[in-house]
Design a protein around this motif. Sequence first.
Motif, PDB file in Angstrom:
ATOM      1  N   UNK A  93       1.516  -0.109 -11.041  1.00 37.54           N
ATOM      2  CA  UNK A  93       1.668   0.588  -9.751  1.00 37.54           C
ATOM      3  C   UNK A  93       2.269  -0.352  -8.699  1.00 37.54           C
ATOM      4  N   UNK A  94       1.843  -1.606  -8.752  1.00 37.50           N
ATOM      5  CA  UNK A  94       2.377  -2.587  -7.790  1.00 37.50           C
ATOM      6  C   UNK A  94       3.884  -2.787  -8.008  1.00 37.50           C
ATOM      7  N   UNK A  95       4.268  -2.922  -9.286  1.00 40.31           N
ATOM      8  CA  UNK A  95       5.681  -3.185  -9.585  1.00 40.31           C
ATOM      9  C   UNK A  95       6.560  -1.978  -9.227  1.00 40.31           C
ATOM     10  N   UNK A  96       5.948  -0.776  -9.223  1.00 46.49           N
ATOM     11  CA  UNK A  96       6.735   0.442  -8.963  1.00 46.49           C
ATOM     12  C   UNK A  96       6.442   1.078  -7.602  1.00 46.49           C
ATOM     13  N   UNK A  97       5.773   0.325  -6.738  1.00 45.93           N
ATOM     14  CA  UNK A  97       5.400   0.883  -5.424  1.00 45.93           C
ATOM     15  C   UNK A  97       6.626   1.013  -4.523  1.00 45.93           C
ATOM     16  N   UNK A  98       6.493   1.832  -3.490  1.00 50.24           N
ATOM     17  CA  UNK A  98       7.579   1.942  -2.502  1.00 50.24           C
ATOM     18  C   UNK A  98       7.604   0.687  -1.626  1.00 50.24           C
ATOM     19  N   UNK A  99       6.408   0.187  -1.329  1.00 46.28           N
ATOM     20  CA  UNK A  99       6.295  -1.068  -0.567  1.00 46.28           C
ATOM     21  C   UNK A  99       5.094  -1.852  -1.098  1.00 46.28           C
ATOM     22  N   UNK A 100       5.173  -3.170  -1.006  1.00 47.85           N
ATOM     23  CA  UNK A 100       4.037  -4.052  -1.307  1.00 47.85           C
ATOM     24  C   UNK A 100       3.897  -4.947  -0.081  1.00 47.85           C
ATOM     25  N   UNK A 101       2.665  -5.111   0.400  1.00 44.31           N
ATOM     26  CA  UNK A 101       2.503  -5.995   1.564  1.00 44.31           C
ATOM     27  C   UNK A 101       1.122  -6.634   1.561  1.00 44.31           C
ATOM     28  N   UNK A 102       1.014  -7.719   2.337  1.00 45.06           N
ATOM     29  CA  UNK A 102      -0.251  -8.456   2.398  1.00 45.06           C
ATOM     30  C   UNK A 102      -0.758  -8.453   3.841  1.00 45.06           C
ATOM     31  N   UNK A 157      -1.075   4.429   1.944  1.00 43.80           N
ATOM     32  CA  UNK A 157      -1.481   3.064   1.581  1.00 43.80           C
ATOM     33  C   UNK A 157      -2.484   3.153   0.432  1.00 43.80           C
ATOM     34  N   UNK A 158      -2.319   2.290  -0.555  1.00 43.84           N
ATOM     35  CA  UNK A 158      -3.353   2.157  -1.598  1.00 43.84           C
ATOM     36  C   UNK A 158      -3.815   0.697  -1.570  1.00 43.84           C
ATOM     37  N   UNK A 159      -5.139   0.510  -1.478  1.00 44.61           N
ATOM     38  CA  UNK A 159      -5.685  -0.841  -1.378  1.00 44.61           C
ATOM     39  C   UNK A 159      -6.982  -0.915  -2.156  1.00 44.61           C
ATOM     40  N   UNK A 160      -7.202  -2.035  -2.840  1.00 47.28           N
ATOM     41  CA  UNK A 160      -8.429  -2.181  -3.639  1.00 47.28           C
ATOM     42  C   UNK A 160      -9.636  -1.954  -2.738  1.00 47.28           C
ATOM     43  N   UNK A 161     -10.601  -1.202  -3.235  1.00 46.79           N
ATOM     44  CA  UNK A 161     -11.822  -0.970  -2.450  1.00 46.79           C
ATOM     45  C   UNK A 161     -12.557  -2.292  -2.218  1.00 46.79           C
ATOM     46  N   UNK A 162     -13.282  -2.343  -1.099  1.00 50.06           N
ATOM     47  CA  UNK A 162     -13.949  -3.598  -0.708  1.00 50.06           C
ATOM     48  C   UNK A 162     -15.256  -3.771  -1.493  1.00 50.06           C
TER      49      UNK A 162
END
Length: 281
Positions: free
Chosen positions: A228-237, A190-195
């Motif tokens: 990176x978002x456009x080429x990710x394996x998955x995108x989720x919220x 998982x890659x997610x923007x740091x808080x």
Amino acid sequence: MQNLGYYNGKYDLIENMMIPMNDRVCWFGDGVYDVSCARNRIPHLFDAHIERFFNSAKLLRIEMPMTREELKKLTFEMMDKVDSGNVMIYWQVTRGTAARSHEFPKDVKANFWMTIRPKEVAVPEKPITLISVEDTRYLHCNIKTLNLIPNCMAEQAAKDAGCNTAVFHRGDIVTECAHSNVHIIKDGKIITHNADNLILPGIARANLLRLADVAGIEAVQRPFTMDELMNADEVFTTSTTALCSRVSTVDGKPVGMKDEKTFKKLQDVCFGDFFAATEKK
Ligand code: PLP
């Protein structure tokens, strides 16, 4: 009651409630809020929501008119009055009631309101679609304030484009969605923007990271790009009200949907945790 609105000690159906014109929420949106969901009258991750609510108030220098324990007690009391035990609980505190003036009023008590409305949390049947929107919000996105105009504008632009919601980016960097956090999966991680101050520290996001750790799925907290978002394996919220939603398109282009195994595992643990924590005792 079918729903409930509460304001400084008075309560009724939401549609019957009135607030004073001089509540600083009307002039300045001068307040903060938090939202949690309950099933069987058991709120999920209740302490985390209370903690964030108090912290948002502290960051705006609003003195809470009650303690954490009093807030808990009042919420349970109000939940008991609503027919359904499956509800969305919304709390809001504003700086108080005073004639319009930018400086903080003196000797004024904060106003507290709460709404409780029926809400079923359920696994989504299909993935959601996004549009991308330049993030023109200010630099205090970590505070859950009532100033949500850019979020409303972005959400409406998404609806106008026939999509579910909008994903914000500051230049090249993806921040979050209009009312959820956004994450990608790449090579099983998982890659997610740091808080930091550019995103809301989502309670569902924090829970996702905790559950991913237990499930042995690695997570990296760092800014990531639109590319990176456009080429990710998955995108989720993730969000409190929808928990965990898969994304299939951004700006009409297909994204993700390439690592169902990892995504499903994460979605299962998110919903599994909600249903287990809110099971009837
Ligand atoms: N980001 C924004 C801008 C939000 O409005 C929300 C939820 O309202 C979230 C993220 C997700 O936060 P949470 O998981 O606490 O619901």
